[in-house]
Design a protein around this motif. Structure first.
Motif, PDB file in Angstrom:
ATOM      1  N   TRP A   1      -6.456  96.809-102.087  1.00 43.61           N
ATOM      2  CA  TRP A   1      -6.834  97.514-103.311  1.00 43.61           C
ATOM      3  C   TRP A   1      -6.005  98.763-103.566  1.00 43.61           C
ATOM      4  CZ3 TRP A   1      -9.446  95.182-106.901  1.00 43.61           C
ATOM      5  CH2 TRP A   1     -10.305  94.139-106.563  1.00 43.61           C
ATOM      6  N   GLU A   2      -5.660  99.477-102.497  1.00 46.36           N
ATOM      7  CA  GLU A   2      -4.936 100.735-102.689  1.00 46.36           C
ATOM      8  C   GLU A   2      -4.247 101.144-101.398  1.00 46.36           C
ATOM      9  OE1 GLU A   2      -7.639 104.069-103.241  1.00 46.36           O
ATOM     10  OE2 GLU A   2      -9.281 102.844-102.427  1.00 46.36           O
ATOM     11  N   ASP A   3      -3.411 102.180-101.482  1.00 47.82           N
ATOM     12  CA  ASP A   3      -2.743 102.732-100.308  1.00 47.82           C
ATOM     13  C   ASP A   3      -3.708 103.673 -99.605  1.00 47.82           C
ATOM     14  OD1 ASP A   3      -1.125 103.798 -98.397  1.00 47.82           O
ATOM     15  OD2 ASP A   3       0.215 104.865 -99.768  1.00 47.82           O
TER      16      ASP A   3
ATOM     17  N   LYS B   1      -0.881  98.972-110.360  1.00 50.68           N
ATOM     18  CA  LYS B   1      -0.916  98.690-111.794  1.00 50.68           C
ATOM     19  C   LYS B   1      -1.035  99.968-112.617  1.00 50.68           C
ATOM     20  CE  LYS B   1      -5.928  97.863-112.012  1.00 50.68           C
ATOM     21  NZ  LYS B   1      -6.275  99.048-112.822  1.00 50.68           N
ATOM     22  N   ASP B   2      -1.629 101.006-112.025  1.00 48.33           N
ATOM     23  CA  ASP B   2      -1.798 102.273-112.735  1.00 48.33           C
ATOM     24  C   ASP B   2      -0.587 103.182-112.574  1.00 48.33           C
ATOM     25  OD1 ASP B   2      -4.408 101.558-113.555  1.00 48.33           O
ATOM     26  OD2 ASP B   2      -5.202 102.178-111.607  1.00 48.33           O
TER      27      ASP B   2
ATOM     28  N   ILE C   1       3.366  93.570-111.233  1.00 46.20           N
ATOM     29  CA  ILE C   1       3.020  92.147-111.257  1.00 46.20           C
ATOM     30  C   ILE C   1       1.720  91.954-112.028  1.00 46.20           C
ATOM     31  CG2 ILE C   1       2.494  90.124-109.842  1.00 46.20           C
ATOM     32  CD1 ILE C   1       4.094  91.550-107.569  1.00 46.20           C
ATOM     33  N   PHE C   2       0.756  92.823-111.789  1.00 44.39           N
ATOM     34  CA  PHE C   2      -0.531  92.757-112.486  1.00 44.39           C
ATOM     35  C   PHE C   2      -0.331  92.769-113.995  1.00 44.39           C
ATOM     36  CE2 PHE C   2      -4.145  94.658-114.611  1.00 44.39           C
ATOM     37  CZ  PHE C   2      -5.249  94.086-114.008  1.00 44.39           C
ATOM     38  N   HIS C   3       0.511  93.672-114.492  1.00 45.35           N
ATOM     39  CA  HIS C   3       0.717  93.760-115.936  1.00 45.35           C
ATOM     40  C   HIS C   3       1.427  92.522-116.482  1.00 45.35           C
ATOM     41  CE1 HIS C   3       0.045  98.261-115.477  1.00 45.35           C
ATOM     42  NE2 HIS C   3      -0.851  97.849-116.349  1.00 45.35           N
ATOM     43  N   HIS C   4       2.263  91.908-115.651  1.00 43.47           N
ATOM     44  CA  HIS C   4       2.909  90.665-116.094  1.00 43.47           C
ATOM     45  C   HIS C   4       1.878  89.550-116.229  1.00 43.47           C
ATOM     46  CE1 HIS C   4       6.178  87.923-116.868  1.00 43.47           C
ATOM     47  NE2 HIS C   4       5.787  87.130-115.884  1.00 43.47           N
ATOM     48  N   TYR C   5       0.986  89.432-115.253  1.00 40.61           N
ATOM     49  CA  TYR C   5      -0.107  88.463-115.359  1.00 40.61           C
ATOM     50  C   TYR C   5      -0.936  88.743-116.614  1.00 40.61           C
ATOM     51  CZ  TYR C   5       0.123  85.820-110.973  1.00 40.61           C
ATOM     52  OH  TYR C   5       0.489  84.940-109.971  1.00 40.61           O
TER      53      TYR C   5
END
Length: 557
Positions: free
Chosen positions: A422-424, A451-452, A458-462
């Protein structure tokens, strides 16, 4: 009402009942999705916390892997109570709240239906073991045997005999998976009645459909059936199964729900009989495209086979039936590792191929952020029973520890089961405590929070592909045609309706390659709509490299 008005009404009703054709699915492996109570195991309330994330991605329904009461020999696919929630995941009240909140966000919920077998701890089997004349004895398959000599030499999917000897009654019981997963006897009408009651119970609760696990195995050949070329033939898509599938279909037809069958052993030539308006299910998961190539222990997915197989399924279901589309799930390694090089470019290229094919796409958790295979360093890091059994078999065959590990984990199911990144943060933000399975150390760079931080994630491409698909009739219902079928790395196809044509052009490799389109095309009419690389007007000859993907549109009227 006029004939035209009646036709329009019928069309609207058909589209409403076929909502899944316009939908995007998201598969959740709950044990690894999100831990809300800090015990290292994902749970139902963790899924609830992330419903806004799914809504932001743009999916329409989620398929949740088994959450039923289970001893967890096979991670929930060994069910001991079909109408209870495993305590690791929460309570039935938690599930009902999840269902309500998902529906409030217009997210449908699909459950896993596991009715080929139960757990050996299910009350039915505990009763069946007591005596030869127990009322539940015939709920399962039993045959005369000795401890040393099983009824036949059939082998299970998890390795070893399909038979396990029971000392108490002096017979062996049958199982196509682990010995703790005895197969149900579908020939027994009492078994089917119990199953059908349970199915209606869940549908009446308000769920939106089922993914039906291992359904092509419920019919078995006679025990004296002789295997020739296919060792799974005695219990894979055996003649007579259609009678049971028709009964299931009749129940599903009583509800406006989506059904997708896991149909191992069903070839594309038989797909139309299994899916569509006259089939047993709305769609099926096929396994034909999952082929690997290369040296043992270092195998990858075959892009050429992937193209050929998906083309056969697209063609076979062009006019009747519907495809369920996927590149990875809880039983396969990560697609960006199998078909790519773990890079964002490869993840975006594969997403472009998947989401614009004809059918209902299923995104597996973490696929939309580019999660990769895990670099397992020891067998102690593995949970999957079949991988552990394979490893032990390799050692018995004389393989050294390092070689046996490399071979066994190469295609392990645990690659896709590591906790969601989910996050670093500690444990990738999945949990505040040590998770049930290790988190991939690359969570620092590969995680949903990117994504933020990156508009080109990749998320924004999906997200963009999902929006484009939903806005474009040709990308849902348009005719599919594969171009360059023998090219080893380029996946190129068109989607066509009477009013427009789309061209999806993807290079699934780093190397440079050139493809040539027909001289007769009018290239001035093609417009590039999306790309993962620099904008390239469509030309007769195209040079491609570095996993670049291009989407073009041509208006035909």
């Amino acid at each position: 009402m006029s004939n035209l008005a009646i036709q329009a009404q019928e069309i609207r009703q058909t589209e409403k009942s076929s909502w899944w054709k316009n939908a995007i699915g998201y598969q959740i492996y709950p044990r690894s999705f999100k831990d809300s109570n800090h015990d290292g195991i994902g749970d139902l309330n963790g899924i609830r916390q992330k419903l806004p994330y799914l809504k932001e991605l743009g999916v329409d329904f989620m398929w949740i892997n088994p959450i039923y009461a289970s001893p967890n020999i096979d991670n929930g696919y060994d069910i001991s109570d079909y109408q209870a929630i495993h305590e690791d995941f929460g309570t039935m009240e938690d599930f009902q709240v999840l269902l309500k909140e998902a529906h409030a966000l217009d997210l449908n919920v699909i459950m896993d239906l596991v009715v080929n077998h139960t757990s050996d701890q299910h009350p039915w089997f505990l009763e069946a073991k007591k005596s030869l004349d127990n009322p539940y004895r015939d709920y399962y398959h039993w045959a005369d045997a000795t401890k040393e000599l099983p009824p036949n030499d059939w082998q299970s999917f998890f390795g070893g005999s399909t038979w396990t000897y029971d000392e108490t009654t002096g017979q062996s019981y049958f199982h196509v998976f682990a010995k703790e997963q005895p197969d149900l006897n579908w020939k027994n009408p009492k078994v089917r009645h119990e199953i059908y009651q349970m199915i209606r119970w869940w549908l009446d609760l308000g769920i939106d459909g089922f993914r039906i696990d291992a359904i092509s195995h419920i019919q078995k050949e006679p025990w004296d059936f002789e295997i020739t070329d296919n060792q799974w033939a005695p219990f894979m898509n055996v003649a007579g199964i259609e009678a049971y599938l028709k009964e299931l279909k009749a129940i599903f037809n009583e509800y406006n729900v989506m059904t997708v069958g896991e149909a191992s052993g069903v070839p594309h030539q038989e797909a139309a009989a299994w899916t569509g308006d006259h089939g047993y299910f709305n769609m099926i998961f096929e396994l034909e495209h999952c082929e690997r190539i290369g040296e043992i222990g270092q195998q990858k997915g075959s892009i050429l086979h992937l193209k050929h197989s998906l083309n056969q399924w697209q063609t076979s279901l062009a006019d009747s039936g519907w495809n369920a589309l996927y590149l990875e799930n809880h039983d396969t390694p990560r697609s960006v590792s199998v078909y790519g090089d773990n890079s964002p470019e490869a993840a975006k290229a594969l997403a472009t191929v998947l989401l614009l094919l004809k059918g209902t796409p299923f995104i597996y958790q973490g696929q939309e952020v580019g999660m990769t295979n895990y670099p397992f360093n020891s067998i102690e890091e593995i949970n999957a029973a079949d991988t552990i059994h394979f490893y032990q078999t390799l050692l018995e065959q004389g393989k050294m520890t390092t070689e046996a590990l490399a071979i066994a984990v190469n295609w392990s199911r645990d690659h896709s089961r590591t906790p969601f990144q989910w996050e670093d943060a500690l444990h990738g933000g999945f949990s505040t405590t040590e998770p049930w399975l290790k988190v991939n150390e690359n969570y620092r760079m590969i995680n949903a929070a990117q994504k933020d931080l990156e508009s080109s994630s990749i998320f924004h491409h999906y997200q963009a592909l999902i929006r484009l698909r939903k806005q474009t009739d040709a990308l849902i219902h348009g005719k599919f045609e594969l171009l360059f079928p023998e090219h080893p790395t380029v996946f190129c196809y068109t989607r066509t309706t009477e009013t427009e044509q789309w061209l999806i052009l993807v290079q699934l490799d780093r190397k440079q390659t050139i493809v040539s389109f027909p001289d007769s095309w009018d290239y001035s009419k093609w417009e590039e709509i999306m790309t993962t690389a620099d904008v390239k007007p469509l030309k007769q000859q195209m040079s491609l490299s570095n996993f670049e993907a291009h989407i073009y549109r041509k208006k035909t009227v």
